[in-house]
Enzyme design. Sequence first.
Site, PDB file in Angstrom:
ATOM      1  N   GLU A   1      26.634   9.069  13.190  1.00  0.00           N
ATOM      2  CA  GLU A   1      26.961  10.034  13.731  1.00  0.00           C
ATOM      3  C   GLU A   1      26.503   8.988  15.127  1.00  0.00           C
ATOM      4  O   GLU A   1      25.484   8.537  15.631  1.00  0.00           O
ATOM      5  CB  GLU A   1      25.982  11.343  14.216  1.00  0.00           C
ATOM      6  CG  GLU A   1      27.019  12.260  12.720  1.00  0.00           C
ATOM      7  CD  GLU A   1      25.901  13.751  12.818  1.00  0.00           C
ATOM      8  OE1 GLU A   1      26.111  14.531  12.134  1.00  0.00           O
ATOM      9  OE2 GLU A   1      24.832  13.409  13.143  1.00  0.00           O
TER      10      GLU A   1
ATOM     11  N   ASP B   1      23.543  21.436   9.087  1.00  0.00           N
ATOM     12  CA  ASP B   1      23.823  20.167  10.764  1.00  0.00           C
ATOM     13  C   ASP B   1      24.864  19.108  10.359  1.00  0.00           C
ATOM     14  O   ASP B   1      25.461  18.381  11.384  1.00  0.00           O
ATOM     15  CB  ASP B   1      22.747  19.714  11.548  1.00  0.00           C
ATOM     16  CG  ASP B   1      22.285  18.259  10.712  1.00  0.00           C
ATOM     17  OD1 ASP B   1      22.358  18.195   9.568  1.00  0.00           O
ATOM     18  OD2 ASP B   1      21.320  17.324  11.227  1.00  0.00           O
TER      19      ASP B   1
HETATM   20  P1  NAD Z   1      13.939  16.225   4.711  1.00  0.00           P
HETATM   21  O1  NAD Z   1      14.294  15.104   3.573  1.00  0.00           O
HETATM   22  O2  NAD Z   1      12.074  15.429   5.008  1.00  0.00           O
HETATM   23  O3  NAD Z   1      12.567  17.671   4.239  1.00  0.00           O
HETATM   24  C1  NAD Z   1      13.455  18.016   3.445  1.00  0.00           C
HETATM   25  C2  NAD Z   1      12.614  19.560   2.968  1.00  0.00           C
HETATM   26  O4  NAD Z   1      13.856  20.155   2.687  1.00  0.00           O
HETATM   27  C3  NAD Z   1      12.322  18.547   1.660  1.00  0.00           C
HETATM   28  O5  NAD Z   1      10.800  18.781   1.790  1.00  0.00           O
HETATM   29  C4  NAD Z   1      13.730  19.370   0.201  1.00  0.00           C
HETATM   30  O6  NAD Z   1      12.235  19.382  -0.356  1.00  0.00           O
HETATM   31  C5  NAD Z   1      13.352  20.685   1.763  1.00  0.00           C
HETATM   32  N1  NAD Z   1      14.435  21.415   0.692  1.00  0.00           N
HETATM   33  C6  NAD Z   1      14.874  21.086   0.190  1.00  0.00           C
HETATM   34  N2  NAD Z   1      15.913  22.670  -0.069  1.00  0.00           N
HETATM   35  C7  NAD Z   1      15.743  23.127   0.040  1.00  0.00           C
HETATM   36  C8  NAD Z   1      14.921  25.376  -0.756  1.00  0.00           C
HETATM   37  N3  NAD Z   1      16.049  25.224  -1.236  1.00  0.00           N
HETATM   38  N4  NAD Z   1      14.093  25.742   0.085  1.00  0.00           N
HETATM   39  C9  NAD Z   1      13.323  25.203   0.955  1.00  0.00           C
HETATM   40  N5  NAD Z   1      12.573  23.887   1.029  1.00  0.00           N
HETATM   41  C10 NAD Z   1      13.691  23.680   0.788  1.00  0.00           C
HETATM   42  O7  NAD Z   1      14.281  15.803   5.942  1.00  0.00           O
HETATM   43  P2  NAD Z   1      13.796  16.146   7.428  1.00  0.00           P
HETATM   44  O8  NAD Z   1      13.850  15.232   8.114  1.00  0.00           O
HETATM   45  O9  NAD Z   1      12.603  17.244   7.747  1.00  0.00           O
HETATM   46  O10 NAD Z   1      14.958  17.346   7.695  1.00  0.00           O
HETATM   47  C11 NAD Z   1      15.473  18.852   7.688  1.00  0.00           C
HETATM   48  C12 NAD Z   1      16.793  18.385   8.225  1.00  0.00           C
HETATM   49  O11 NAD Z   1      17.098  18.890   9.517  1.00  0.00           O
HETATM   50  C13 NAD Z   1      17.693  17.505   7.363  1.00  0.00           C
HETATM   51  O12 NAD Z   1      19.151  18.466   7.171  1.00  0.00           O
HETATM   52  C14 NAD Z   1      18.493  17.269   9.200  1.00  0.00           C
HETATM   53  O13 NAD Z   1      19.667  16.740   9.076  1.00  0.00           O
HETATM   54  C15 NAD Z   1      18.007  18.365   9.567  1.00  0.00           C
HETATM   55  N6  NAD Z   1      17.862  17.897  10.876  1.00  0.00           N
HETATM   56  C16 NAD Z   1      18.185  18.601  11.979  1.00  0.00           C
HETATM   57  C17 NAD Z   1      18.368  18.583  13.560  1.00  0.00           C
HETATM   58  C18 NAD Z   1      18.977  18.699  14.494  1.00  0.00           C
HETATM   59  O14 NAD Z   1      18.692  18.789  15.716  1.00  0.00           O
HETATM   60  N7  NAD Z   1      19.167  20.330  14.301  1.00  0.00           N
HETATM   61  C19 NAD Z   1      17.915  17.053  13.458  1.00  0.00           C
HETATM   62  C20 NAD Z   1      16.780  16.177  12.574  1.00  0.00           C
HETATM   63  C21 NAD Z   1      17.038  16.548  11.589  1.00  0.00           C
END
Ligand code: NAD
Length: 348
Positions: free
Chosen positions: A65, A236
């Site tokens: 993006e 997101d």
């Molecule tokens: P990451 O892959 O490092 O961590 C995600 C974690 O979620 C993993 O540890 C995984 O085991 C866990 N997980 C998956 N399914 C699960 C469930 N059903 N129950 C509990 N835990 C579960 O990812 P990250 O970098 O920490 O990002 C997390 C999310 O946040 C991503 O989807 C990313 O796109 C989003 N994000 C959003 C913003 C925003 O501004 N809103 C900014 C950054 C990241």
Amino acid sequence: MKLAASPLAMVPFVSVDHMMQLVHHIGIEAFMIDLAAEIEADFARWELFDKTPRVASHSNIGVIELMPTSDQTQYGFKYVNGHPKNMKEGLQTVTAFGVLANVDTGYPVLFSEMTMLTALRTAAMSAVATKHLAGPNPRSMAMIGNGAQSEFQCIAQKAVNGIETIRLYDVDSAATTKCAANLADSGLELIICDTPEAAIEGAGIITTATADKNMQTILTDNMVGSGVHINAIGGDCPGKTELHRDIVARSSVFVEYPPQTRIEGELQQMDPDHPATELWQVITGKAKGRQSANEITLFDGVGFAIEDFSALRYVHRKIQNTPYYIDIDLIADPDDPRDLFGMLKRAG
Ligand code: NAD
């Protein structure tokens, strides 16, 4: 005749290493407090900004993006990806870099890594939403999804909102172990939970930051009690949500920029006209936030360009007179602006 770059053509570049040194230099809690204030100040002048939903290129395994905005004086954009499958391959789910430029010349004034900075600004944003929407004096937060974003979320809530206790849960216990170890010296009380139900028990705030390119139901309706504030930041992009739609239906929903959130956030599960209040209006007093102790408030956070703009401006200010950047020769800037080719020729 110029062979070397002029000072105007030199653009400060903040590498990952320099960003980490800058955070340590300022202190991570002070950084979160400053960044939250910066975001709040920019949300208060929301109407000034150019706004557009981010430009997304989707594949079935992830998204890439571009996120642009401008306040008419400066322009910023971020490149960011989201690839939930990356983590299993030893890669980051989210990586990013960004640019800040002056509108009057169009010349960039900052080029920065933004993988660290995105985690910092996403956490500061959740803290701002929580500050304006949570019930009085929440002391405990459930952190569901203990991946790359999670520690940042916890520290921002401590720094900005005085959260004292974090209840951790992840489907992968190794993630929770990592998160707890990283937060061991944070001053937060940490409670490791075996189920999401246990994690949210007694928590005034629930933050979900899970990654799965699916419509997940990390929380179901019966799990969520009245009066809580939820930051759902993991859902997101289209086809990627975290909450059962009944929770969204039961909550007062607050968003960054509706045209983007309705495509990418929990709101994608609802009718196109499902009520949602823009957070900037709560911050400026144009709209009400929480209206009763029993209400569930939901910040359906997807991440908006203005938050990145705030973060880039903050970093640009903070690196002045520090060793935490290098100047890079990014802009071809011949002495005679029309003699770009001559500059190339002389370089031979
Ligand atoms: P990451 O892959 O490092 O961590 C995600 C974690 O979620 C993993 O540890 C995984 O085991 C866990 N997980 C998956 N399914 C699960 C469930 N059903 N129950 C509990 N835990 C579960 O990812 P990250 O970098 O920490 O990002 C997390 C999310 O946040 C991503 O989807 C990313 O796109 C989003 N994000 C959003 C913003 C925003 O501004 N809103 C900014 C950054 C990241």
